[in-house]
Enzyme design. Structure first.
Site, PDB file in Angstrom:
ATOM      1  N   TYR A 156      -3.866  -0.053  -5.040  1.00 39.85           N
ATOM      2  CA  TYR A 156      -2.781   0.272  -4.098  1.00 39.85           C
ATOM      3  C   TYR A 156      -2.670  -0.800  -3.015  1.00 39.85           C
ATOM      4  O   TYR A 156      -1.576  -1.287  -2.710  1.00 39.85           O
ATOM      5  CB  TYR A 156      -3.072   1.644  -3.486  1.00 39.85           C
ATOM      6  CG  TYR A 156      -2.011   2.176  -2.544  1.00 39.85           C
ATOM      7  CD1 TYR A 156      -0.826   2.730  -3.042  1.00 39.85           C
ATOM      8  CD2 TYR A 156      -2.200   2.160  -1.171  1.00 39.85           C
ATOM      9  CE1 TYR A 156       0.132   3.242  -2.183  1.00 39.85           C
ATOM     10  CE2 TYR A 156      -1.244   2.667  -0.303  1.00 39.85           C
ATOM     11  CZ  TYR A 156      -0.083   3.207  -0.819  1.00 39.85           C
ATOM     12  OH  TYR A 156       0.872   3.713   0.039  1.00 39.85           O
ATOM     13  N   LYS A 160       0.434  -3.331  -2.207  1.00 38.28           N
ATOM     14  CA  LYS A 160       1.108  -3.295  -0.904  1.00 38.28           C
ATOM     15  C   LYS A 160       1.043  -4.647  -0.203  1.00 38.28           C
ATOM     16  O   LYS A 160       1.957  -5.024   0.531  1.00 38.28           O
ATOM     17  CB  LYS A 160       0.511  -2.184  -0.041  1.00 38.28           C
ATOM     18  CG  LYS A 160       0.771  -0.776  -0.573  1.00 38.28           C
ATOM     19  CD  LYS A 160       2.266  -0.494  -0.634  1.00 38.28           C
ATOM     20  CE  LYS A 160       2.593   0.892  -1.139  1.00 38.28           C
ATOM     21  NZ  LYS A 160       4.034   1.136  -1.206  1.00 38.28           N
TER      22      LYS A 160
HETATM   23  P1  NAI Z   1       6.051  10.599  -1.995  1.00 38.27           P
HETATM   24  O1  NAI Z   1       5.120  10.689  -3.140  1.00 38.27           O
HETATM   25  O2  NAI Z   1       6.322  11.793  -1.165  1.00 38.27           O
HETATM   26  O3  NAI Z   1       7.464  10.022  -2.493  1.00 38.27           O
HETATM   27  C1  NAI Z   1       7.561   8.949  -3.394  1.00 38.27           C
HETATM   28  C2  NAI Z   1       8.826   9.107  -4.204  1.00 38.27           C
HETATM   29  O4  NAI Z   1       8.877   8.018  -5.152  1.00 38.27           O
HETATM   30  C3  NAI Z   1       8.857  10.412  -5.024  1.00 38.27           C
HETATM   31  O5  NAI Z   1      10.108  11.036  -4.889  1.00 38.27           O
HETATM   32  C4  NAI Z   1       8.587   9.940  -6.440  1.00 38.27           C
HETATM   33  O6  NAI Z   1       9.163  10.766  -7.444  1.00 38.27           O
HETATM   34  C5  NAI Z   1       9.238   8.550  -6.419  1.00 38.27           C
HETATM   35  N1  NAI Z   1       8.732   7.702  -7.489  1.00 38.27           N
HETATM   36  C6  NAI Z   1       7.453   7.591  -7.941  1.00 38.27           C
HETATM   37  N2  NAI Z   1       7.402   6.750  -8.979  1.00 38.27           N
HETATM   38  C7  NAI Z   1       8.683   6.307  -9.196  1.00 38.27           C
HETATM   39  C8  NAI Z   1       9.263   5.414 -10.129  1.00 38.27           C
HETATM   40  N3  NAI Z   1       8.542   4.803 -11.070  1.00 38.27           N
HETATM   41  N4  NAI Z   1      10.602   5.204 -10.057  1.00 38.27           N
HETATM   42  C9  NAI Z   1      11.364   5.813  -9.117  1.00 38.27           C
HETATM   43  N5  NAI Z   1      10.845   6.671  -8.214  1.00 38.27           N
HETATM   44  C10 NAI Z   1       9.526   6.914  -8.250  1.00 38.27           C
HETATM   45  O7  NAI Z   1       5.515   9.373  -1.119  1.00 38.27           O
HETATM   46  P2  NAI Z   1       5.831   8.953   0.398  1.00 38.27           P
HETATM   47  O8  NAI Z   1       4.648   9.310   1.199  1.00 38.27           O
HETATM   48  O9  NAI Z   1       7.167   9.391   0.806  1.00 38.27           O
HETATM   49  O10 NAI Z   1       5.779   7.360   0.223  1.00 38.27           O
HETATM   50  C11 NAI Z   1       6.938   6.546   0.159  1.00 38.27           C
HETATM   51  C12 NAI Z   1       6.483   5.104   0.196  1.00 38.27           C
HETATM   52  O11 NAI Z   1       5.783   4.854   1.417  1.00 38.27           O
HETATM   53  C13 NAI Z   1       5.528   4.724  -0.936  1.00 38.27           C
HETATM   54  O12 NAI Z   1       5.787   3.407  -1.368  1.00 38.27           O
HETATM   55  C14 NAI Z   1       4.176   4.796  -0.262  1.00 38.27           C
HETATM   56  O13 NAI Z   1       3.222   3.970  -0.898  1.00 38.27           O
HETATM   57  C15 NAI Z   1       4.514   4.294   1.130  1.00 38.27           C
HETATM   58  N6  NAI Z   1       3.532   4.682   2.144  1.00 38.27           N
HETATM   59  C16 NAI Z   1       3.264   6.003   2.412  1.00 38.27           C
HETATM   60  C17 NAI Z   1       2.334   6.321   3.364  1.00 38.27           C
HETATM   61  C18 NAI Z   1       1.997   7.734   3.716  1.00 38.27           C
HETATM   62  O14 NAI Z   1       1.083   7.921   4.532  1.00 38.27           O
HETATM   63  N7  NAI Z   1       2.652   8.730   3.182  1.00 38.27           N
HETATM   64  C19 NAI Z   1       1.597   5.284   4.103  1.00 38.27           C
HETATM   65  C20 NAI Z   1       1.967   3.956   3.754  1.00 38.27           C
HETATM   66  C21 NAI Z   1       2.913   3.672   2.811  1.00 38.27           C
END
Ligand code: NAI
Length: 248
Positions: A156, A160
């Site tokens: 991961y 990133k």
């Molecule tokens: P989440 O898991 O709630 O949402 C991620 C979304 O991406 C989901 O709707 C999922 O279905 C979609 N997704 C997954 N694989 C996919 C694919 N192959 N094609 C299209 N859509 C796909 O995650 P969250 O927390 O909203 O994270 C959003 C972004 O922010 C991610 O890139 C995550 O790595 C990043 N992030 C999140 C943090 C956190 O603390 N929640 C911290 C740092 C970064």
């Protein structure tokens, strides 16, 4: 008038979480919104309705961001449906954590494909559109662990960190075409991704955060709005940490 009036935004993985918060904020600032997710189910439809309540055009597309061909196809559709793409947010992401000694090749490949290759796919498909428009803003959703690394998240963190280097490189390569590219590095944000963590891991994170709270998806959406808008028209190749002052 909203900060994004007249602009078209494309956000990947926006059915829920941070992507959804960005989509809602963008619509509230006047943007038309196209978003993708793996499946457009009942939950994604609800997201569409919430975005539509702001009175702007919105459309959801089922697409696997890790797939090059699918990405090009969906960007073609969005171009036809919306006429242009001003803002691209590479938000789709997953985790498959594990210590290096136990990490499988599949865990490595899946995380790199969904988190990093997806951004290449979408930038590759959107840049010709933005070039014709003589401008655009690309935002890669990185993470603080992409800046500092993190034990048990080598896959991961590497993905990133790659998103940061990708944004910086595109910023340098495409600047003369009026295209900006930046990265956001969120800290601990309260979403489904972090709610899945064990309580003691969550507690450990909280103790590291000077502001003593997890971030909200809206905290990220605010910065994503700044980077999408003309308020950041001289900002490119940057990574903005949105992490409550965390010093990992
Ligand atoms: P989440 O898991 O709630 O949402 C991620 C979304 O991406 C989901 O709707 C999922 O279905 C979609 N997704 C997954 N694989 C996919 C694919 N192959 N094609 C299209 N859509 C796909 O995650 P969250 O927390 O909203 O994270 C959003 C972004 O922010 C991610 O890139 C995550 O790595 C990043 N992030 C999140 C943090 C956190 O603390 N929640 C911290 C740092 C970064």
């Amino acid at each position: 008038m909203g900060l994004l009036e007249g602009k078209v935004a494309l956000i990947t993985g926006a059915a829920r979480g941070i992507g959804k918060a960005i989509a809602l904020k963008y619509a509230s600032e006047g943007a038309d919104v196209a978003f993708t997710d793996l499946v457009i189910d009942e939950n994604a439809q609800k997201t569409v309705e919430e975005i539509a309540a702001y009175g702007h055009k919105v459309q959801a597309y089922a697409s696997n961001a890790a797939n090059f061909e699918e990405t090009h196809e969906v960007v073609e559709k969005i171009k036809a449906d919306f006429g242009k793409i001003d803002i691209l947010v590479n938000n789709a992401g997953i985790t498959k954590d594990g210590l290096m000694l136990k990490m499988t090749e599949q865990q490595w490949d899946a995380v790199l494909a969904v988190n990093l290759k997806s951004a290449f796919n979408f930038i590759h498909a959107c840049v010709p559109v933005m070039m014709r428009q003589k401008g655009g803003s690309i935002i890669n959703m990185s993470s603080v662990v992409g800046v500092h690394g993190n034990a048990a998240q080598a896959n991961y963190a590497a993905s990133k960190a790659g998103l940061i280097a990708l944004a910086k490189s595109i910023g340098q390569e495409m600047g003369r075409k009026g295209i900006r590219a930046n990265a956001i590095a969120p800290g601990f944000i309260e979403t489904a991704m972090t709610q899945a963590l064990p309580e003691e891991v969550r507690k450990e994170w909280m103790e590291k955060i000077p502001l003593r709270r997890g971030g909200t998806p809206e905290d990220i959406a605010d910065v994503a709005t700044f980077l999408a808008s003309d308020m950041s028209s001289y900002v490119s190749g940057q990574v903005i940490q949105v992490d409550g002052g965390m010093n990992m």
